[in-house]
Design a protein around this motif. Structure first.
Motif, short mmCIF file in Angstrom:
data_model
loop_
_atom_site.label_atom_id
_atom_site.label_comp_id
_atom_site.label_asym_id
_atom_site.label_seq_id
_atom_site.Cartn_x
_atom_site.Cartn_y
_atom_site.Cartn_z
N GLU A 124 0.29 12.18 1.27
CA GLU A 124 -0.29 13.21 2.13
C GLU A 124 0.43 14.53 1.91
OE1 GLU A 124 -1.34 14.16 6.79
OE2 GLU A 124 -0.19 12.38 6.30
N GLY A 149 0.82 -1.20 0.00
CA GLY A 149 0.00 0.00 0.00
C GLY A 149 0.85 1.25 0.00
N SER A 160 3.72 7.42 2.19
CA SER A 160 3.77 6.36 3.20
C SER A 160 3.65 5.02 2.49
CB SER A 160 2.62 6.53 4.20
OG SER A 160 2.74 7.76 4.88
N THR A 199 0.29 5.61 0.22
CA THR A 199 -0.59 6.77 0.35
C THR A 199 0.24 8.04 0.22
OG1 THR A 199 -0.43 6.79 2.75
CG2 THR A 199 -2.31 5.63 1.81
N ALA A 237 -1.03 8.47 -7.73
CA ALA A 237 -2.05 9.16 -6.94
C ALA A 237 -2.59 10.28 -7.82
CB ALA A 237 -1.46 9.71 -5.65
N GLN A 249 8.24 6.09 5.52
CA GLN A 249 7.74 7.34 4.94
C GLN A 249 8.89 8.07 4.28
OE1 GLN A 249 5.84 9.56 8.14
NE2 GLN A 249 3.84 8.86 7.43
N THR A 302 -6.11 15.53 3.36
CA THR A 302 -6.39 14.14 3.71
C THR A 302 -5.55 13.22 2.83
OG1 THR A 302 -8.66 14.76 4.25
CG2 THR A 302 -8.23 12.42 3.86
N PRO A 303 -4.93 12.19 3.44
CA PRO A 303 -4.11 11.27 2.64
C PRO A 303 -4.90 10.66 1.48
CG PRO A 303 -3.75 10.89 4.97
CD PRO A 303 -4.90 11.85 4.86
N VAL A 304 -4.23 10.54 0.33
CA VAL A 304 -4.83 10.00 -0.88
C VAL A 304 -4.17 8.65 -1.17
CG1 VAL A 304 -5.13 10.36 -3.37
CG2 VAL A 304 -5.24 12.31 -1.79
N PRO A 305 -4.94 7.57 -1.31
CA PRO A 305 -4.33 6.29 -1.65
C PRO A 305 -3.84 6.30 -3.10
CG PRO A 305 -6.71 6.07 -1.49
CD PRO A 305 -6.38 7.47 -1.10
N ALA A 306 -2.67 5.73 -3.30
CA ALA A 306 -2.13 5.58 -4.65
C ALA A 306 -2.53 4.21 -5.17
CB ALA A 306 -0.62 5.74 -4.64
N THR A 307 -2.82 4.12 -6.44
CA THR A 307 -3.20 2.85 -7.04
C THR A 307 -2.00 2.26 -7.79
OG1 THR A 307 -4.03 3.97 -9.02
CG2 THR A 307 -5.62 3.49 -7.29
#
Length: 143
Positions: A84, A80, A125, A82, A109, A134, A95-100
């Protein structure tokens, strides 16, 4: 016969020449900031290592509004990722954004909204079997 020598004109011209030089330098600097070098004109690419991960950040001309951040991760494979964004000078945090996942070792992201120009820190992260880490990337955001 002795003649009186008139005041040298160059002494009177020194302040004028100095002012002219300052004006030209200021105009060149202003032009560079507005049209040449002040804006990010190309992609931003940075690399950093934390724990078992080496992360390379790529983004095209970070700007106010939606941005896409791409990450190449080498070393351990994270499960995973993310992103931020934080602007410490102004006290802003997004707000943290998840990366795909975008392929092996590649993450993206998309539509990461940055509300104002200035110096931001993009905290990436990572978590996976090798542990969590991080990485913080400084990014200058333009209008």
């Amino acid at each position: 016969m002795t003649a009186e020598i008139p005041a040298v004109p160059s002494q009177r011209r020194r302040p004028v020449v100095l002012i002219a030089v300052v004006v030209v330098v200021a105009a060149v600097l202003l032009g560079w900031l507005l049209w040449g070098g002040g804006g990010a004109s190309g992609p931003t690419v940075q690399r950093s290592t934390s724990g078992p991960y080496t992360v390379q950040l790529s983004t095209d001309s970070p700007r106010v509004g939606g941005n896409t951040f791409a990450f190449d991760v080498t070393g351990a494979a994270p499960e995973g990722v993310t992103v931020e964004p934080v602007m410490p000078q102004m006290g802003h945090a997004i707000t943290p954004v998840p990366a795909t996942a975008d392929g092996p070792g590649r993450f993206r992201a998309a539509d990461v909204g940055l509300p104002m120009s200035g110096q931001w820190e993009i905290t990436v992260s990572l978590r996976g079997p090798a542990g969590a880490a991080q990485v913080v990337f400084p990014v200058l955001v333009n209008q």
